[in-house]
Scaffold this motif. Structure first.
Motif, PDB file in Angstrom:
ATOM      1  N   ASN A  47      15.000   8.501  23.346  1.00  0.00           N
ATOM      2  CA  ASN A  47      15.154   9.946  23.189  1.00  0.00           C
ATOM      3  C   ASN A  47      13.923  10.686  23.686  1.00  0.00           C
ATOM      4  OD1 ASN A  47      17.676   9.652  22.069  1.00  0.00           O
ATOM      5  ND2 ASN A  47      16.849   9.423  19.999  1.00  0.00           N
ATOM      6  N   PRO A  50      13.964  10.401  28.429  1.00  0.00           N
ATOM      7  CA  PRO A  50      15.366  10.361  28.869  1.00  0.00           C
ATOM      8  C   PRO A  50      15.565   9.993  30.342  1.00  0.00           C
ATOM      9  CG  PRO A  50      14.644  12.618  28.496  1.00  0.00           C
ATOM     10  CD  PRO A  50      13.506  11.743  28.106  1.00  0.00           C
ATOM     11  N   TRP A  51      14.536  10.174  31.165  1.00  0.00           N
ATOM     12  CA  TRP A  51      14.695   9.834  32.585  1.00  0.00           C
ATOM     13  C   TRP A  51      13.735   8.708  32.949  1.00  0.00           C
ATOM     14  CZ3 TRP A  51      14.889  15.202  35.541  1.00  0.00           C
ATOM     15  CH2 TRP A  51      16.138  15.789  35.296  1.00  0.00           C
ATOM     16  N   LYS A 215       5.304  19.126  29.219  1.00  0.00           N
ATOM     17  CA  LYS A 215       5.618  17.701  29.252  1.00  0.00           C
ATOM     18  C   LYS A 215       5.188  16.990  30.529  1.00  0.00           C
ATOM     19  CE  LYS A 215       9.470  16.676  26.776  1.00  0.00           C
ATOM     20  NZ  LYS A 215      10.900  16.747  26.384  1.00  0.00           N
ATOM     21  N   TYR A 352       4.981  12.197  33.155  1.00  0.00           N
ATOM     22  CA  TYR A 352       5.800  12.741  32.073  1.00  0.00           C
ATOM     23  C   TYR A 352       5.222  12.324  30.729  1.00  0.00           C
ATOM     24  CZ  TYR A 352      10.006  13.883  29.401  1.00  0.00           C
ATOM     25  OH  TYR A 352      10.895  14.419  28.511  1.00  0.00           O
ATOM     26  N   PRO A 355       5.845  14.760  24.082  1.00  0.00           N
ATOM     27  CA  PRO A 355       4.850  15.458  23.287  1.00  0.00           C
ATOM     28  C   PRO A 355       4.620  14.841  21.907  1.00  0.00           C
ATOM     29  CG  PRO A 355       6.849  16.769  23.513  1.00  0.00           C
ATOM     30  CD  PRO A 355       7.011  15.582  24.385  1.00  0.00           C
TER      31      PRO A 355
ATOM     32  N   PRO B  82      14.435  12.696  14.524  1.00  0.00           N
ATOM     33  CA  PRO B  82      15.892  12.836  14.512  1.00  0.00           C
ATOM     34  C   PRO B  82      16.457  11.965  15.633  1.00  0.00           C
ATOM     35  CG  PRO B  82      14.834  14.990  14.526  1.00  0.00           C
ATOM     36  CD  PRO B  82      13.761  13.974  14.782  1.00  0.00           C
ATOM     37  N   ASP B  83      17.610  11.354  15.391  1.00  0.00           N
ATOM     38  CA  ASP B  83      18.179  10.532  16.461  1.00  0.00           C
ATOM     39  C   ASP B  83      19.687  10.723  16.507  1.00  0.00           C
ATOM     40  OD1 ASP B  83      19.184   9.066  14.372  1.00  0.00           O
ATOM     41  OD2 ASP B  83      17.692   7.475  14.516  1.00  0.00           O
ATOM     42  N   ASP B  84      20.387   9.802  17.155  1.00  0.00           N
ATOM     43  CA  ASP B  84      21.821  10.015  17.346  1.00  0.00           C
ATOM     44  C   ASP B  84      22.620   9.836  16.055  1.00  0.00           C
ATOM     45  OD1 ASP B  84      21.020   7.369  17.556  1.00  0.00           O
ATOM     46  OD2 ASP B  84      22.797   6.789  18.685  1.00  0.00           O
ATOM     47  N   ARG B 149      21.144  14.390  30.716  1.00  0.00           N
ATOM     48  CA  ARG B 149      19.981  14.316  29.828  1.00  0.00           C
ATOM     49  C   ARG B 149      18.819  15.213  30.269  1.00  0.00           C
ATOM     50  NH1 ARG B 149      21.459   9.373  31.010  1.00  0.00           N
ATOM     51  NH2 ARG B 149      19.483   8.661  31.872  1.00  0.00           N
ATOM     52  N   MET B 152      17.198  16.960  27.387  1.00  0.00           N
ATOM     53  CA  MET B 152      16.201  16.182  26.661  1.00  0.00           C
ATOM     54  C   MET B 152      14.856  16.248  27.374  1.00  0.00           C
ATOM     55  SD  MET B 152      18.728  12.950  25.985  1.00  0.00           S
ATOM     56  CE  MET B 152      17.606  11.992  24.992  1.00  0.00           C
ATOM     57  N   VAL B 153      14.907  16.251  28.721  1.00  0.00           N
ATOM     58  CA  VAL B 153      13.676  16.383  29.492  1.00  0.00           C
ATOM     59  C   VAL B 153      13.050  17.748  29.221  1.00  0.00           C
ATOM     60  CG1 VAL B 153      12.763  16.601  31.845  1.00  0.00           C
ATOM     61  CG2 VAL B 153      14.403  14.810  31.317  1.00  0.00           C
ATOM     62  N   CYS B 155      13.411  19.913  26.594  1.00  0.00           N
ATOM     63  CA  CYS B 155      13.089  20.353  25.230  1.00  0.00           C
ATOM     64  C   CYS B 155      11.620  20.125  24.879  1.00  0.00           C
ATOM     65  CB  CYS B 155      13.957  19.614  24.218  1.00  0.00           C
ATOM     66  SG  CYS B 155      13.537  20.053  22.511  1.00  0.00           S
ATOM     67  N   GLU B 158      11.230  17.821  21.769  1.00  0.00           N
ATOM     68  CA  GLU B 158      11.723  16.443  21.848  1.00  0.00           C
ATOM     69  C   GLU B 158      12.862  16.221  20.855  1.00  0.00           C
ATOM     70  OE1 GLU B 158       8.264  13.760  22.121  1.00  0.00           O
ATOM     71  OE2 GLU B 158       9.627  12.304  21.211  1.00  0.00           O
ATOM     72  N   PRO B 160      16.778  16.806  21.342  1.00  0.00           N
ATOM     73  CA  PRO B 160      18.099  16.209  21.609  1.00  0.00           C
ATOM     74  C   PRO B 160      18.002  14.686  21.682  1.00  0.00           C
ATOM     75  CG  PRO B 160      17.638  18.000  23.143  1.00  0.00           C
ATOM     76  CD  PRO B 160      16.362  17.704  22.411  1.00  0.00           C
ATOM     77  N   ALA B 161      18.927  14.038  20.999  1.00  0.00           N
ATOM     78  CA  ALA B 161      18.962  12.578  21.020  1.00  0.00           C
ATOM     79  C   ALA B 161      20.239  12.151  21.731  1.00  0.00           C
ATOM     80  CB  ALA B 161      18.942  12.030  19.597  1.00  0.00           C
ATOM     81  N   TYR B 162      20.269  10.905  22.171  1.00  0.00           N
ATOM     82  CA  TYR B 162      21.393  10.473  22.990  1.00  0.00           C
ATOM     83  C   TYR B 162      22.024   9.218  22.434  1.00  0.00           C
ATOM     84  CZ  TYR B 162      24.122  10.660  27.213  1.00  0.00           C
ATOM     85  OH  TYR B 162      25.149  10.815  28.087  1.00  0.00           O
TER      86      TYR B 162
END
Lengths: 399, 307
Positions: A47, A50-51, A215, A352, A355, B82-84, B149, B152-153, B155, B158, B160-162
């Motif tokens: 999470n 993500p990339w 970020k 990247y 944070p 927080p996660d999915d 996603r 998520m990048v 935010c 940090e 949104p969770a997937y």
């Protein structure tokens, strides 16, 4: 300048090709795992991260290295330097394949691959990614249209489909004839459109990270990112052509194209120089040089990127003897290509910073296998296409 | 190349006319924040780490029960996000303050989507699956999502969770601000409704800012004089008061500029009405006509198939 592209007509199954097949097979297994166990099953993405390399390498780097397509088209067709036409076809093929694999890479990376069509109907004009997606989609279509005449040239008048399909021979031939004739008249639109679309999304790829100011490491985060991405893509276009043409001519034992490549890279001195000035100037103006000696791996990655990927090859290209030696030219070109690859990886992966969570990310083996598999597949198809279609220059002995 | 002056100008005329209908104008960037959104004020000096909010959140959002739901001790040994499977978690921090017996005093901090006034995720989302609605909630519409996603990048928190282990239909998971509940009159988010210590106060954002200022003024010694979320990234619907520095309880130091401002400004100045691509097309077309003049006959065959 007389030139004639032709099919290679060499045996396809060389040892190198078999190695590619092994990678393709391994990559295919990893992709099957991704679509059964999920992205988390084959990657180290989290999470906080993500990339990973599927975006950083398969997509961002893939797009950058396909820039040879539009830069050679602009030079030979728009600015009328017909001398360089022999390299436009291989560059076009690289672009067609490069972008095709960008899309394939995206299909593996996005969570809902089956939904990839949705941006066509749900627009978010604020989203940089939306613009990139639209441009890539249209540009890929343009690239295929630009490639049609090459297929037509090879098969017009001698369409010979196997088995039952042979009934369609006449029809297919007719389609080819008509397409070729119409395209001959309107191709200029597609050529210009291709350059315009490229400028748009090459720069916007850089804008992608602008939405996350906290970020991305300040060495890379700058309002100039889109301009840096555009100028570096333009700068890497000809070195990429040198890189792949040298590999292809060596692999097929063709005549070296030095008489075209050497003057081509003289232009690169200016293009790479502009990129270098912008990059160094940006660092000085924003004062980010204060990070340079802090010894973190991000800073070191930046130093390697700029020193060995920009400044060193630029200095090498200044030197006429290097430009005119095939080994020297290849080295310089490879460094430029490596520099742009590093830049894209740095912007999307190394620079990247999550944070709040631990920052570590290294791609999982299966993640790497997918990337390698896609690259191997790209090279394999390149080989197949140049073997059967008129893309590369025929050797003097053959023609 | 089959480009003649005439058909070039004809083409450009058509393209130009389509743009000239409304001349490219560039507006300064403007916030898209709703006028009177709801918000929630988290007062960290009141939170005792009971984790009832985690439990209530899971219940109203049909999420699995939180990990060791009754544990108020060892669960805090690891820093959670927080996660999915959970939209909100409570973490415990020891920041160096001690009580009269020299025992370290913990600070508990709730984490969830901040529901930014100008959310980076909403700006980033390729299909507009994320929207900021009038309640102030940042809403996720899974039917549009393609799973890129980018949210998520983008935010800065940090959040949104997937669902990384769903191969075909993964979703982005994040706090919904209980949008459906708060849309009804008197509705409260699950967490704010259950909080036994009034560490969570739900209300109109403007009202809450007043409440927060009052607390800061009345008890200047017990608070850092700052409302976290009033101005951070242009303001957030969720805001925090704390007695310890915000960075130490994992609330990152952020600029006051809304995250999407720069990228949206650049995108819209370059691409409103597609003026720059059309202009570039024109310039390149002119170059092509100029540099290829007289080449038409000679190049007819050689050019075919080239790009």
């Amino acid at each position: 300048m007389e030139h004639k592209a032709g099919p290679m007509n060499r045996p396809l199954w060389t040892p190198g090709v078999l190695v590619m097949l092994v990678f393709m097979f391994a990559g295919a297994l990893a992709i099957i795992a991704r679509f059964t166990g999920g992205i988390g099953y084959v990657t180290n993405l989290t999470n906080a991260r993500p990339w990973g390399i599927w975006v950083g390498i398969d997509v961002a780097t893939g797009v950058a290295l396909a820039a040879g397509g539009f830069t050679t088209a602009a030079l030979a067709h728009i600015f009328g330097r017909h001398y360089y036409e022999p390299v436009t076809r291989p560059a076009l093929l690289t672009a067609v394949l490069g972008y095709t694999f960008v899309v394939l890479g995206l299909l593996v990376d996005i969570g809902r691959s089956w939904a990839i069509w949705k941006p066509m109907f749900h627009w978010n004009l604020n989203s940089v990614l939306f613009e990139v997606a639209m441009c890539v989609m249209i540009y890929l279509t343009v690239l295929y249209i630009e490639f049609v005449p090459i297929v037509a040239e090879q098969f017009k008048g001698r369409v010979n489909l196997p088995g039952l399909l042979s009934k369609l021979n006449n029809l297919v031939d007719k389609v080819l004839q008509v397409a070729d004739r119409i395209l001959g008249k309107v191709m200029w639109i597609f050529i210009i459109l291709g350059v315009v679309l490229s400028c748009m999304h090459q720069s916007s790829l850089g804008s992608l990270m602008l939405v996350a100011p906290t970020k991305l490491h300040p060495l890379w985060y700058t309002p100039l990112l889109p301009l840096l991405f555009l100028t570096s893509a333009i700068a890497v276009g000809y070195p990429m052509v040198v890189f792949e043409t040298t590999l292809a001519t060596a692999s097929f034992r063709l005549n070296s194209e030095m008489h075209i490549l050497a003057p081509l890279t003289r232009i690169t001195i200016y293009l790479l120089g502009i990129y270098m000035l912008l990059k160094l100037g940006d660092m000085l103006v924003r004062g980010t040089w204060v990070y340079l000696l802090d010894g973190t791996y991000q800073t070191n990655a930046f130093i390697v990127e700029v020193l060995f990927g920009v400044m060193l090859p630029w200095a090498m290209l200044l030197c006429k003897t290097i430009r005119h030696s095939s080994k020297g030219l290849f080295t310089a070109a490879a460094l430029v290509v490596g520099g742009v690859v590093m830049n894209r990886i740095n912007v999307f992966i190394v620079g990247y910073r999550s944070p709040l969570s631990e920052n570590g990310y290294f791609p999982a083996p299966s993640e790497i296998l997918v990337t390698l598999g896609l690259i191997a597949a790209l090279m394999f198809i390149y080989r197949v296409v140049v073997t059967y279609l008129p893309v590369l220059q025929e050797s003097k002995e053959v023609s | 190349m089959h480009i003649t002056r005439r058909n070039f100008f004809r083409f450009m005329g058509a393209a130009g006319a389509s743009v000239a209908v409304r001349p490219p104008s560039v507006h300064a960037w403007q916030s898209q924040a709703p006028p009177d959104p709801f918000g929630c004020l988290v007062d960290l000096t009141r939170c005792v780490g009971c984790r009832k909010c985690e439990e209530a959140c899971a219940k109203v959002n049909d999420l699995p029960e939180p990990e060791r739901v009754n544990c108020q001790c060892t669960i805090f040994e690891k820093d959670r996000r927080p996660d999915d499977t959970s939209y909100t978690v409570i973490n415990r921090y020891y920041t160096g303050t001690v009580d009269v017996f020299d025992k370290p005093v913990p600070t508990y901090a709730k984490v969830q989507c901040m529901h930014c006034q100008d959310p980076a995720c909403v700006s980033a989302c390729i299909v507009g699956a994320l929207t900021k609605d009038d309640t102030g909630a940042v809403h996720y519409d899974v039917s549009k999502c393609i799973g890129c996603r980018y949210c998520m990048v983008a935010c800065p928190f940090e959040i949104p969770a997937y669902e990384y282990y769903d191969p075909i239909t993964p979703r982005v998971m994040k706090c919904t601000f209980c949008q459906e509940r708060i849309s009804k009159k008197g509705g409260l988010p699950g967490c704010a409704g259950i909080c036994p210590t009034e560490a969570l106060t739900f209300g109109r954002r403007q009202t809450l800012l007043g409440v927060a200022r009052k607390r800061l003024k009345e008890n200047p010694g017990s608070y850092i004089q700052h409302i976290y979320g009033e101005k951070e990234v242009g303001g957030t619907s969720w805001m925090y008061l704390s007695s310890v520095p915000f960075e130490e309880v994992n609330l990152p130091l952020l600029p006051d500029t809304p995250s999407p401002k720069l990228s949206e400004t650049i995108q819209h100045s370059l691409f409103s009405y597609l003026w720059s691509p059309v202009l570039l097309f024109g310039v390149l077309g002119a170059c092509m006509a100029r540099f290829n003049r007289g080449n038409d006959q000679k190049q007819n065959n050689a050019d075919k198939g080239g790009a």
